[in-house]
Design a protein around this motif. Sequence first.
Motif, short mmCIF file in Angstrom:
data_model
loop_
_atom_site.label_atom_id
_atom_site.label_comp_id
_atom_site.label_asym_id
_atom_site.label_seq_id
_atom_site.Cartn_x
_atom_site.Cartn_y
_atom_site.Cartn_z
N PHE A 70 -28.05 14.06 4.50
CA PHE A 70 -27.23 15.11 3.91
C PHE A 70 -25.76 14.71 4.07
CE2 PHE A 70 -24.47 18.73 4.92
CZ PHE A 70 -24.64 19.53 3.80
N SER A 71 -24.97 14.94 3.03
CA SER A 71 -23.53 14.71 3.16
C SER A 71 -22.78 15.61 2.19
CB SER A 71 -23.16 13.25 2.89
OG SER A 71 -23.36 12.92 1.53
N VAL A 72 -21.62 16.07 2.60
CA VAL A 72 -20.70 16.81 1.73
C VAL A 72 -19.28 16.42 2.14
CG1 VAL A 72 -22.19 18.80 1.25
CG2 VAL A 72 -20.69 18.81 3.26
N PRO A 73 -18.31 16.51 1.22
CA PRO A 73 -16.93 16.18 1.57
C PRO A 73 -16.40 17.07 2.70
CG PRO A 73 -17.20 16.30 -0.81
CD PRO A 73 -18.46 16.84 -0.21
N ALA A 74 -15.55 16.48 3.52
CA ALA A 74 -14.94 17.19 4.64
C ALA A 74 -13.48 16.79 4.76
CB ALA A 74 -15.68 16.84 5.94
N TYR B 204 -13.00 15.11 -2.72
CA TYR B 204 -13.79 15.61 -3.84
C TYR B 204 -14.11 17.09 -3.65
CZ TYR B 204 -14.63 10.90 -5.65
OH TYR B 204 -14.47 9.64 -6.19
N GLY B 205 -14.07 17.84 -4.73
CA GLY B 205 -14.49 19.24 -4.70
C GLY B 205 -13.38 20.18 -4.30
N GLY B 206 -13.50 21.43 -4.78
CA GLY B 206 -12.56 22.48 -4.39
C GLY B 206 -11.13 22.13 -4.78
N ASP B 207 -10.18 22.58 -3.97
CA ASP B 207 -8.77 22.29 -4.19
C ASP B 207 -8.48 20.95 -3.53
OD1 ASP B 207 -6.05 22.14 -4.43
OD2 ASP B 207 -5.63 24.09 -3.51
N GLY B 208 -8.84 19.88 -4.21
CA GLY B 208 -8.70 18.55 -3.63
C GLY B 208 -7.28 18.20 -3.27
N LEU B 209 -6.30 18.68 -4.03
CA LEU B 209 -4.91 18.35 -3.74
C LEU B 209 -4.46 18.97 -2.42
CD1 LEU B 209 -2.27 17.02 -4.57
CD2 LEU B 209 -1.74 19.08 -5.90
#
Length: 319
Positions: A258-262, A292-297
């Motif tokens: 499992f992995s997601v951006p952090a 990656y994902g959401g408000d990346g900036l």
Amino acid sequence: MSFSPPFTAAHWPIGAALLQFPGVRPDGSAVQDAPAAEWARVFAEVAAAGFDHVDLTDSWLRPGDLEPARRDELARALKESGLGVTAISVVRRSVIDPDPEVAAANVAYLERTIDAAAELGITVVCVGLHRPLTPAQRDALWFWTEPGAQDPMGDERTWQLCADRLRALGRRAAGHGVALSLEMYEDTYLGTAESSVALLDTIGLDNVGLNPDIGNIVRLHRPIEDWERALAVMLPRANYWHVKNYHRDFDPATGAYFSVPAPMEQGVISYRRALDLALDAGFCGHICVEHYGGDGLSVSARNRDYLRELLAVKLEARR
């Protein structure tokens, strides 16, 4: 090790990636063809997030495909926003694409990009061997959960062809005073630390180095090499660095990964340790923060501040 980086923590060039800005406008037209005022609006957002540098990620805008007058407009938009450029990052343009016509077009595009970088005063062009996303990758929530294209491992002819083409690009870049940085990416000849260094050795040019983007590997849903050991191998040869982080887990009962951006400070890669390795190895290249994902900036902006906080402590300890 005695090492005095050319930058302070406050002035180390840390650029925002433009991954979160689409290359296609709402009306279906390309950002490439948009008025320069639209580019300037994106640069204004980047500057408002506290950045003084940007990575010109070519999924958003391709400087190598701009006419000279449009490149002048790009230069003005950057200057008016107060942004420097850490690098032009070229994505999914492999010089050894299995389609010879595509590979030749990619080489020509990289040549144009190197020339454009020199014209714009950009000192680094980052390239990789990864290829366009497959339909399954495009449909997935996170594209790295689906297998992508693979380089032919063990194929000496293709390996040599890859090295020859990258060497020729490196020589072109050297003639302009530009560095070429090779981005680590899974299932390519830059997919492991050892393979990346071996390819660099085969190329054999001082202005060609590595972008040890270990985040591209940590996110994979399969066994991976140890990130710390991989960085220790690559950082002495690094001349640019994409940094990002992921949560990662493994269930031994099912064999599932499992992995997601952090945010950088929360993922499995300890960038506190990674910066020690980098400074010990003499790394003094530009850095690009990605998310990656959401408000990346906004996440990238926090990642930048986190890096500067760490650099302040670690550079002071090395004085």
